[in-house]
Motif scaffolding. Structure first.
Motif, PDB file in Angstrom:
ATOM      1  N   LEU A 134     -16.485  36.895  19.953  1.00 31.63           N
ATOM      2  CA  LEU A 134     -17.365  36.579  21.079  1.00 31.63           C
ATOM      3  C   LEU A 134     -18.179  35.340  20.737  1.00 31.63           C
ATOM      4  CD1 LEU A 134     -18.472  37.495  23.879  1.00 31.63           C
ATOM      5  CD2 LEU A 134     -20.313  38.640  22.620  1.00 31.63           C
ATOM      6  N   MET A 135     -18.255  34.402  21.702  1.00 28.29           N
ATOM      7  CA  MET A 135     -19.032  33.179  21.536  1.00 28.29           C
ATOM      8  C   MET A 135     -19.888  32.949  22.767  1.00 28.29           C
ATOM      9  SD  MET A 135     -15.961  30.709  20.169  1.00 28.29           S
ATOM     10  CE  MET A 135     -14.841  31.387  21.405  1.00 28.29           C
ATOM     11  N   ARG A 136     -20.978  32.195  22.566  1.00 26.39           N
ATOM     12  CA  ARG A 136     -21.709  31.640  23.707  1.00 26.39           C
ATOM     13  C   ARG A 136     -21.414  30.155  23.738  1.00 26.39           C
ATOM     14  NH1 ARG A 136     -28.184  31.211  24.584  1.00 26.39           N
ATOM     15  NH2 ARG A 136     -27.883  29.604  23.024  1.00 26.39           N
ATOM     16  N   ALA A 137     -21.094  29.627  24.908  1.00 26.95           N
ATOM     17  CA  ALA A 137     -20.688  28.229  25.005  1.00 26.95           C
ATOM     18  C   ALA A 137     -20.851  27.755  26.434  1.00 26.95           C
ATOM     19  CB  ALA A 137     -19.231  28.060  24.576  1.00 26.95           C
ATOM     20  N   THR A 138     -20.831  26.459  26.592  1.00 34.12           N
ATOM     21  CA  THR A 138     -20.600  25.880  27.915  1.00 34.12           C
ATOM     22  C   THR A 138     -19.101  25.613  27.987  1.00 34.12           C
ATOM     23  OG1 THR A 138     -22.792  24.902  27.966  1.00 34.12           O
ATOM     24  CG2 THR A 138     -21.166  23.992  29.473  1.00 34.12           C
ATOM     25  N   ALA A 139     -18.443  26.215  28.967  1.00 31.55           N
ATOM     26  CA  ALA A 139     -16.977  26.230  28.965  1.00 31.55           C
ATOM     27  C   ALA A 139     -16.402  25.661  30.256  1.00 31.55           C
ATOM     28  CB  ALA A 139     -16.473  27.659  28.755  1.00 31.55           C
ATOM     29  N   ARG A 140     -15.225  25.025  30.103  1.00 28.70           N
ATOM     30  CA  ARG A 140     -14.423  24.633  31.268  1.00 28.70           C
ATOM     31  C   ARG A 140     -13.060  25.251  31.042  1.00 28.70           C
ATOM     32  NH1 ARG A 140     -14.005  18.461  32.573  1.00 28.70           N
ATOM     33  NH2 ARG A 140     -12.879  18.418  30.588  1.00 28.70           N
ATOM     34  N   TRP A 141     -12.718  26.177  31.921  1.00 25.70           N
ATOM     35  CA  TRP A 141     -11.471  26.922  31.746  1.00 25.70           C
ATOM     36  C   TRP A 141     -10.328  26.216  32.437  1.00 25.70           C
ATOM     37  CZ3 TRP A 141     -10.733  31.368  28.936  1.00 25.70           C
ATOM     38  CH2 TRP A 141     -11.890  31.899  28.368  1.00 25.70           C
ATOM     39  N   VAL A 142      -9.313  25.908  31.663  1.00 22.25           N
ATOM     40  CA  VAL A 142      -8.087  25.377  32.269  1.00 22.25           C
ATOM     41  C   VAL A 142      -7.398  26.488  33.040  1.00 22.25           C
ATOM     42  CG1 VAL A 142      -5.868  24.317  31.800  1.00 22.25           C
ATOM     43  CG2 VAL A 142      -7.857  23.683  30.429  1.00 22.25           C
TER      44      VAL A 142
END
Length: 749
Positions: free
Chosen positions: A489-497
């Motif tokens: 588990l991570m916390r991140a700012t993500a952009r999902w392909v």
């Protein structure tokens, strides 16, 4: 430097170089600062580095710490005695490296604000203008401070002095450009520093603005809390400028801009701050409040007062206590009792004295069973570069201390000895440990966004190697949160392909692309595939949050809402928002123990939510005597510890109680006068014989006998501490006693 003084301890040296130590001025992870005097009577502040950080056992890490200490000495000389504490003498090659500077007659800014309250606008402007000149002198010499904060600024009648150059570096130094590293104090970092990229002179301007916000309001621009929370707010959140005088607001907003190129330089800022000063910025003393002048004078007098003798060792203190108890009350104590009684009731004082004298003539009573003593600590380890904010992880026989300036320090939990140092580790990235090792995540690009990898670190050497590359989406600002049963588990700012989730209404799985969004993200630890992401819909200023990963669920708390998800799919099983009266308590919880199909929350009542559906399974507190005494709105319970189907929890005003995890029935209670909110910080540690509770004050830890249901002994620290915590290192058989300055190991019994 000047600060509140405390007595020397039994193991402090008597002399360092030509200086005799007089008192302690402060202690931290890197070393201790002493008040000291030369043979000729000159008073200095003598800063040391802990010997074990630079010993042969520390290897290359020890050499690096010596280099840091030497660079700090060089930077202190660069700023000179007008804007800094004059360097009198130094020996970075000594067995215990030391640096002697002038003893500055003035309080640190944080203490000044605590004593005198927030500073007026004119004082803040004068302070800011003088600090701009100090920073300008550093910057013209090609040096950036990188750790400007209230405790590193001393206030004198002649002007402020900047101290502590432990992480100052030449502009452009390659130490500043390692991807993913962060050095400094999170609450006063610049966004670029928090991101692990180069901190230039305008980064010091950002930090200065934060210091001035603190000076005139009493609070920092990004609040408090865990290092990861603070770093997130610094990078993405808006500064809290409530209470800033209107005349300073536009200027500080400009200095706190996220984009470095839009901030003013120190020369421009000096002029802008001085514009609002009646009479200009030349005479600093004229702009100081009377209360601050008085505090400066008081400190000047204290420096020459006789200092108390050294504190005894724990063994000596225990022996003296036992000797005093065996001899009975001293005459001084008896006379004090007599005097108090005489005031209340005439001749009662004489009667009390006669009673005690008669009692002394009686034959000694037969000794009862010997009360257990607190065990001696196995080891003590300073927190290097923590400055009150650091992370701790355990794995195998190791404890990892992760700080903003000291990197990841791997300590043998059995001996307390430093093993390896991971220089690239950062609170921004986090680190976790398990039986197989320690893991962190880091970007593979200099920009800090895009492709991330999981790295495994060898605690014996600090060397890291790429474990696997994460795939299936793009990340930035990723921080590791937890690992269990192959789910990371991570916390991140993500952009999902290819973001996959289940539609709540149709129950169908949906695949879509998403913009850059703050999320909690899970990955498969074997393949590196990103499994799912959950949007963090809380304010951008960086919410309070905590997580827990178990074999069967992922628990995520954001502010006062707790969400339970399926670990492999990310499907939301349930969401629970605390009742209004419990929201502040839930928003502060960091641990979520589970037992018998429930997650336990220590709130006004001890609340057990069913893991299957989030409904309340049982509560404890309504009919308790403590509830009747403390009232319906008082938080009654701390965070529970779980072992063998039971929950062990501190009940406010009562003691430690053991509760059946399935139904909430109280099985036994150990009454104690120390049971209160100060013991709520973390869950107790439960061994085979004792339950250990961090309680605060001088008695850092209380041990409750699990068979006799009473407090067996207390472990006394060297000084009062408001927030000592206890954590378990089961593999090594150690109870970790954690404060902001150090970690101690006690035997787990």
């Amino acid at each position: 430097m000047a600060a509140s003084m405390t007595p020397l301890t039994h193991d402090d040296p008597h002399r360092l170089g030509p200086y005799r130590l007089v008192a302690r001025l402060g202690s931290g992870g890197m070393g201790t600062v002493y008040l000291a005097r030369s043979a000729g009577g000159r008073t200095v502040a003598l800063k040391t580095m802990h010997a074990d950080l630079v010993s042969g056992e520390a290897g290359t890490a020890g050499a690096e710490f010596r280099t840091r200490f030497r660079l700090e000495t060089d930077a202190a000389r660069v700023i000179g005695d007008r804007y800094g504490a004059e360097v009198v003498d130094a020996d970075p090659l000594a067995e215990t490296p030391w640096l002697a500077t002038e003893y500055v007659l003035g309080p640190p800014l944080d203490e000044a604000v605590a004593v005198c309250g927030p500073l007026p606008e004119t004082t803040t402007r004068a302070l800011g203008a003088a600090l701009c000149e100090a920073l300008g002198q550093l910057h013209r010499s090609g040096v950036v401070h990188r750790d400007l904060k209230p405790s590193n600024i001393l206030l004198t009648s002649a002007g402020p002095k900047v101290i502590d150059f432990g992480i100052a570096r030449a502009a452009g130094d390659d130490h500043l450009t390692r991807t993913g590293t962060a050095a400094g104090t999170p609450a006063f970092m610049s966004p670029e520093q928090a991101s692990g990229v180069e901190h230039t002179p305008v980064g010091d301007v950002f930090a200065l603005a934060g210091v001035l916000v603190f000076a005139c309001t009493g609070h920092g621009p990004f609040g408090g809390g865990q290092a990861a929370d603070l770093l997130y707010r610094v990078r993405y959140g808006e500064a809290d400028l409530s209470g800033v005088p209107a005349g300073l607001l536009p200027l500080l907003q400009r200095c706190l801009a996220k984009e470095p190129e839009t901030r003013p330089g120190t020369d421009e800022l000096t002029g802008l701050l001085a514009e609002g000063l009646p009479g200009g910025a030349d005479d600093f003393a004229d702009h100081l409040p009377d209360a601050l002048h008085a505090d400066i004078l008081r400190r000047a007098a204290v420096a020459w007062q006789p200092q108390p003798p050294r504190l005894p060792s724990p063994e000596q203190a225990a022996a003296e206590t036992e000797l005093g108890a065996a001899k009975g009350p001293s005459r001084r104590k008896v006379l004090a009792l007599a005097g108090a009684g005489a005031v209340a009731a005439g001749g009662a004082g004489v009667g009390a004295w006669a009673y005690l004298r008669d009692d002394e003539k009686k034959p000694a009573a037969k000794p009862g069973p010997k009360k257990p003593k607190a065990p001696k600590e196995l080891w003590t380890r300073p927190v290097v570069g923590g400055d009150g904010a650091f992370s701790l992880a355990t794995g195998g026989n190791y404890v990892m201390l992760l700080t903003s300036t000291g990197g990841g320090q791997f300590v043998d939990a059995r001996s307390g000895k430093l093993r390896g140092i991971d220089d690239l580790a950062s609170p921004l990235l986090g680190i976790i440990g398990d039986d197989s090792g320690f893991y962190s995540v880091s970007s593979k690009s200099a920009s800090g966004e895009g492709t991330y990898a999981v790295y495994a670190t060898d605690p014996e050497s600090g060397e890291r190697e790429e474990h696997l590359v994460l795939s299936g989406g793009e990340l930035k600002g990723a921080a590791i949160e937890g690992l269990e049963s192959g789910v990371l588990l991570m916390r991140a700012t993500a952009r999902w392909v290819t973001r996959v989730y289940r539609d709540k209404k149709t129950k169908k799985r949906v695949v879509e692309k998403t913009p850059w969004t703050p999320q909690f993200v899970a990955a498969d630890m074997e393949t590196g595939e990103l499994l799912w992401g959950v949007d963090n819909e809380s304010p951008d200023s960086g919410p309070s949050y905590a997580t827990a990963v178990t074999k069967n669920e992922v628990l995520i708390r954001v502010e006062s809402t707790l969400t339970c998800l399926e670990p492999r799919t990310g499907d939301v099983r349930w969401t629970w928002t605390a009742p209004k009266a419990d929201r502040d308590s839930l928003a502060g919880l960091q641990q979520f123990p589970t037992v018998a199909g429930h997650v336990l929350l220590g709130l006004r009542d001890l609340t057990a939510l069913r893991l299957s559906d989030g409904e309340v399974g049982w509560t404890l507190g309504k009919d308790r005597d403590a509830r009747a005494e403390l009232g319906p709105d008082t938080r009654l319970y701390g965070t529970p510890a779980v072992k063998d189907g039971k929950a062990y929890v501190v009940e406010n005003g009562n003691g430690l109680i053991a509760v059946d995890g399935a139904g909430g029935k109280v099985e036994w209670e150990a009454k104690a006068d120390w049971a209160g909110p100060q013991a709520f910080i973390v869950a107790p540690v439960v061994g085979k014989r004792y339950a250990y509770v961090g309680t605060g004050g001088r008695d850092w830890v209380r041990a409750v006998d699990l068979k006799e249901h009473r407090t067996a002994w207390s472990y006394r620290g060297p000084e009062d501490n408001e927030r000592p915590m206890v954590l378990e290192q089961e593999e090594a058989g150690v109870v970790l006693v954690v404060t902001a300055a150090e970690v101690r190991g006690l035997p787990l019994q």
